[in-house]
Structure formats: structure tokens, C-alpha cells
Design an enzyme around this catalytic site. Sequence first.
Site, mmCIF file in Angstrom:
data_model
loop_
_atom_site.group_PDB
_atom_site.id
_atom_site.type_symbol
_atom_site.label_atom_id
_atom_site.label_comp_id
_atom_site.label_asym_id
_atom_site.label_seq_id
_atom_site.Cartn_x
_atom_site.Cartn_y
_atom_site.Cartn_z
ATOM 1 N N CYS A 35 19.822 149.116 36.953
ATOM 2 C CA CYS A 35 19.429 147.778 36.488
ATOM 3 C C CYS A 35 19.691 146.715 37.546
ATOM 4 O O CYS A 35 18.937 145.768 37.675
ATOM 5 C CB CYS A 35 20.157 147.443 35.200
ATOM 6 N N LYS B 110 22.587 155.255 19.470
ATOM 7 C CA LYS B 110 21.241 155.825 19.619
ATOM 8 C C LYS B 110 21.016 156.029 21.111
ATOM 9 O O LYS B 110 20.669 155.103 21.839
ATOM 10 C CB LYS B 110 20.218 154.833 19.048
HETATM 11 P P1 NAD Z 1 13.779 150.880 26.916
HETATM 12 O O1 NAD Z 1 13.935 149.442 26.567
HETATM 13 O O2 NAD Z 1 12.445 151.470 26.913
HETATM 14 O O3 NAD Z 1 14.662 151.782 25.935
HETATM 15 C C1 NAD Z 1 16.046 151.589 25.751
HETATM 16 C C2 NAD Z 1 16.465 152.151 24.414
HETATM 17 O O4 NAD Z 1 15.850 151.396 23.377
HETATM 18 C C3 NAD Z 1 16.073 153.601 24.170
HETATM 19 O O5 NAD Z 1 17.116 154.247 23.480
HETATM 20 C C4 NAD Z 1 14.836 153.477 23.275
HETATM 21 O O6 NAD Z 1 14.626 154.580 22.436
HETATM 22 C C5 NAD Z 1 15.215 152.267 22.450
HETATM 23 N N1 NAD Z 1 14.071 151.540 21.881
HETATM 24 C C6 NAD Z 1 12.766 151.580 22.246
HETATM 25 N N2 NAD Z 1 12.035 150.742 21.467
HETATM 26 C C7 NAD Z 1 12.895 150.164 20.606
HETATM 27 C C8 NAD Z 1 12.759 149.186 19.583
HETATM 28 N N3 NAD Z 1 11.587 148.635 19.286
HETATM 29 N N4 NAD Z 1 13.871 148.797 18.922
HETATM 30 C C9 NAD Z 1 15.082 149.312 19.237
HETATM 31 N N5 NAD Z 1 15.273 150.242 20.179
HETATM 32 C C10 NAD Z 1 14.197 150.669 20.871
HETATM 33 O O7 NAD Z 1 14.487 151.023 28.335
HETATM 34 P P2 NAD Z 1 14.620 152.323 29.252
HETATM 35 O O8 NAD Z 1 13.301 152.596 29.861
HETATM 36 O O9 NAD Z 1 15.304 153.407 28.489
HETATM 37 O O10 NAD Z 1 15.668 151.820 30.356
HETATM 38 C C11 NAD Z 1 15.309 151.152 31.492
HETATM 39 C C12 NAD Z 1 15.602 149.673 31.360
HETATM 40 O O11 NAD Z 1 16.995 149.487 31.061
HETATM 41 C C13 NAD Z 1 15.377 148.924 32.663
HETATM 42 O O12 NAD Z 1 14.709 147.721 32.414
HETATM 43 C C14 NAD Z 1 16.791 148.648 33.170
HETATM 44 O O13 NAD Z 1 16.898 147.555 34.014
HETATM 45 C C15 NAD Z 1 17.532 148.471 31.894
HETATM 46 N N6 NAD Z 1 18.985 148.669 32.091
HETATM 47 C C16 NAD Z 1 19.810 147.568 32.086
HETATM 48 C C17 NAD Z 1 21.182 147.721 32.312
HETATM 49 C C18 NAD Z 1 22.098 146.524 32.317
HETATM 50 O O14 NAD Z 1 23.313 146.707 32.228
HETATM 51 N N7 NAD Z 1 21.605 145.303 32.406
HETATM 52 C C19 NAD Z 1 21.709 148.986 32.548
HETATM 53 C C20 NAD Z 1 20.843 150.076 32.546
HETATM 54 C C21 NAD Z 1 19.481 149.903 32.320
#
Ligand code: NAD
Length: 498
Positions: free
Chosen positions: A302, A194
Site C-alpha cells: 500500500c 474476513k
Molecule cells: P479490495 O478492496 O478489493 O478487497 C479488500 C477486502 O474487502 C477483501 O477481503 C474483499 O473480499 C473485501 N470486499 C470486497 N468488496 C467488499 C464490499 N463491498 N464490502 C466489504 N468488503 C468487501 O482490496 P484488495 O485488492 O484485496 O487489496 C489491495 C488494496 O488494499 C490496495 O488498494 C492497497 O493499497 C490496499 N492496502 C492498504 C493498506 C494500508 O494499510 N493502507 C495495506 C494493504 C493493502
Amino acid sequence: MTEVYQPTPEVRSFLDRQHRLLIGGKWVEASSEKRFEVINPANKQLLTTVAEGGRDDVNRAVQAARQAFDSGSWSEMAAAQRTKILWRWADLIEQNAEQLIALEVLDNGMPITLARGFFDYGVGWIRYYAGMTDKIMGKNLSDALSSSDTQYHAYTQIKPIGVAALILPWNGPIGLFLIKTSPALAAGCACVVKPAENTPLTALRMAELALEAGVPEGVLNVVTGFGEAGEALAQHPAVDKISFTGSTSVGKTIICAASANLKRVTLELGGKSPCIIFDDANLDEAIPAAAMAIFLNSGQVCFAGSRLYVQRKIYDRVVAGIADFSQTLKVGDGMHPDTMLGPLISEQQLHRVNQLVDSGRRQGAQILTAKMALSNEGFFFAPTIFANVDANMSIVKEEIFGPVLVATPFDTTEEVLALANDTQYGLGAGIFSNNINRVHRVAEKLQAGNVWVNHYGGMQSCMPFGGFKQSGWGRELGEDGFLAFTEQKSVSIQLRGN
Ligand code: NAD
């Protein structure tokens, strides 16, 4: 006025397609027939639309993955054959590099030079895991178990975990797709991916290339859509493993959703990583490195080094150096070859960063960077450095996910360790120092999954990557990244007779 990028025919023809979901090897519309828009964050223009997958579609995709997994078409294929197909996939992705990199920049906004770098990492991860299919194996424990009275043939096996749901964020779409699919496929799993709603395009193209490379139908499924689709995956009883990268708040909901059938869970979440510069560091190297630790990808990383700690004697010089450096960073459309900082991903993200910066200002923090004249055609935000911060301010505690650095002086090693570890997160940390004893002592005490010394950041194939505390559960990359998509089985056979 910036030059307007003209897509090549390959990019144009991809954008002009009717983008569908990949389920069971076929491209299909969402059962609701809904579609959503994909916007270029550098100019707010519509790039294309894609199918909006919902619960029904997730259900279909999971069933297809389950069937493919249970059929053994991939999970029981000879390891060497899986390796061959994954290598072919890497080759095809490389052959389409220019198209994929351009799509990445249009979809996400990142500078093209950065997209090339992330792309190379991603292709490297496929090849790394392709080579692991026949190198991770169980142990023979017969001698450990047997005695002169009773003899056993005893061994462990490493088995693919089954159906893996892979939920991705938007901040590095190619790399994040490959960091999960490569080990999952190498281990023999069937996947449902997804992608993030903001950046669905490159996942669709790479999945198409996987089919062309010979990944059997149903083994790699892609459902584009919103959080509802991710939630349906996290709850689905036929999913065995969930690997999620995204925010800490959504990560917590994943854990609850996964508990119904006790799915295995890997979480790669947010961060507020410290970057520490001691007064014996080589400042010619440390200043640009600390600047790019936060400003790379406009802070949408991140492990961004978003909290800077500098030993007092060199504090003014370092902070002024980073502020000067930041003024040289060209902010603009990622397609322009000189661009160093692209836009933020969305209006919503721009609003959030603005709000946090305003809160810092209101609470008395001082902005050291000069205002930049930025185009308002896209979601641009200038590099920003705060001084005079205190540990309770939101800008110091919260992940901003924008090009915003907070700087604090320190006197002693004990003091900086307490400051650096004073966070709910624990993803990355940087140390700049030429004192080897100090480096080891500080690296030992930092509560972070990844510590970089005299450089900052990076995700190398062989180095496990992940977070302490609320930055996540488990590790990606390295052998751990592969094992995260496996179960271990112990078999003991009691031998009888002579
Ligand atoms: P997000 O949590 O809003 O969304 C991530 C994904 O989850 C998207 O595909 C979204 O559609 C999906 N999603 C949203 N609600 C959901 C739910 N209730 N259940 C399941 N899936 C759901 O994050 P974002 O804004 O897309 O990304 C930014 C965040 O990602 C930041 O906090 C960043 O630090 C983190 N990140 C972490 C890493 C790592 O390796 N630790 C790498 C990249 C980004």
C-alpha cells in the site's frame, strides 16, 4: 526450469484439510455448503479449497461474537490474564513459523525472505499489544471538576468497543491479520475476521492457534469468502466497529454500509506514494532503497514508493542506477530462496497492471527497463520504470499495485512538494537528503501519514500508521491502534455529606 518446491508434511497436512469457517469456537461448513479454490499464483496450481461464507454465515459469526463479548469471558477477563493468553498465542505462532511462512508464500506468492520479515513484524505486534492491556487506562479528573462548594469523584474509563469486524486484503496476509486482531483482542473485543478471497489460509491456521492459546470460544471468528461476506459485515447492525484494509473504492462503500448503525470505522486504503531524492543524498544508499521502495513484494504494497522525483542534476544517474538494480532482481517462485520478486496475486491483477503499462506507453511515456524473460507458469511481471511522464497520465495518478515506477526530474523544493502532493492519496512518502534543514522543511509539508527519511517503508509497533486524504481514516499500530478498538466513558459522582 525452476526447482519444484515440495511441501513439508506439516504444510501438506494443512493443505489437505477440509477448511471450514470458525464460528463460536467450532469449525463449520458454510450454510450454502459452497467452497472456493485457492490458487498458488507462482504456478496457477490448486492448493486447496475453503468454505465460501455468505450472509448467513456472517450472521452466525456476528451472533457468536456478540454472545462472547456480552458474556464477559474475554472483555471482562483480568487484563494480566488476557496478556498471558496473547503471549502464548505469539509463542505458538512462532513455534509454527516454518509452516505458516510456507503457507504464506504458496498462498500469496511473496518471496520467502520477505515472508519471514513480515512474519517477525506480525508476531512483534501481538506482543506489543499484549503488553498494552494494563497500560491504557482512564484519568482521574476529580480535581479538575471539583470546587470548594461541590466535590466530585470523576474519572474516565477506556472500554472495549464490542464486536469488531476486520476485513483484510491479500497483499500481506499474516501481517494484516495480526495488525488488526492483536489490538482488537488486547482491548477486549470479540472479532469476526474476513480474510481476502485470494489468501485465506494463514488466517485459518493462526485462528486455530488462538483457540489453542486459550482465546475463549466465539471471541475470534473467521469467515472466509468474497466481497459479499465483507459487505454483510459492514452492514450488520450488531457490529460496533469495522476495521477495513483494502482499496479506496471499497473503502467508500464500507462508509455507506456502516452508516446504518454508525459503526466506528477505521480505513487503511490505497496509495501512490512519492519518493524524493535530492542532489545531496548518499546515492549508494538512496538508489537501492528507492528501487526496493517500489519493487518490494512486486509493488503490491500500500505504501509502495511508486512515484520517484529526482533533482535534475542527478536524475540521469539515479534513474539509470535504479534500472540497473532492477535487472539484478530475480523474478520467480517465492519458494526459491534466491527469488526477490514473486508473482502478482492473480490473473486479474496481471491484466490490470498490463493495461496500465500499455496506457503509459500509448500516452508517450518511455520505458527504461530491459525486457526480462519470465516464466508464464505464474502471474509474473518484470520491474518496469517509466520516464517522460506527465502528471496527468494514469500511470502517475492511479495506484498500479505492481512493480512499476514513474520517474520525474525536479529543480526546486517548492516544485517537488507541489508534484508530490498532487494526488488523491496520502499514505507514505520518502525523502533522501543529507541536509537536515531541508529534510525537516519537506517532511513538514508532505501530505502523507508516514514519512521516511534516508530509508523507505516499515511498520513499527510503536509508530502510528495510516493515511491522509483518500488513503484512509484513523491509524493502526501504536497506542492509536489500540484506542481504535475502544470507547471512552466519563463518570462523575457528586459527593455528599461530610
Ligand atoms: P479490495 O478492496 O478489493 O478487497 C479488500 C477486502 O474487502 C477483501 O477481503 C474483499 O473480499 C473485501 N470486499 C470486497 N468488496 C467488499 C464490499 N463491498 N464490502 C466489504 N468488503 C468487501 O482490496 P484488495 O485488492 O484485496 O487489496 C489491495 C488494496 O488494499 C490496495 O488498494 C492497497 O493499497 C490496499 N492496502 C492498504 C493498506 C494500508 O494499510 N493502507 C495495506 C494493504 C493493502
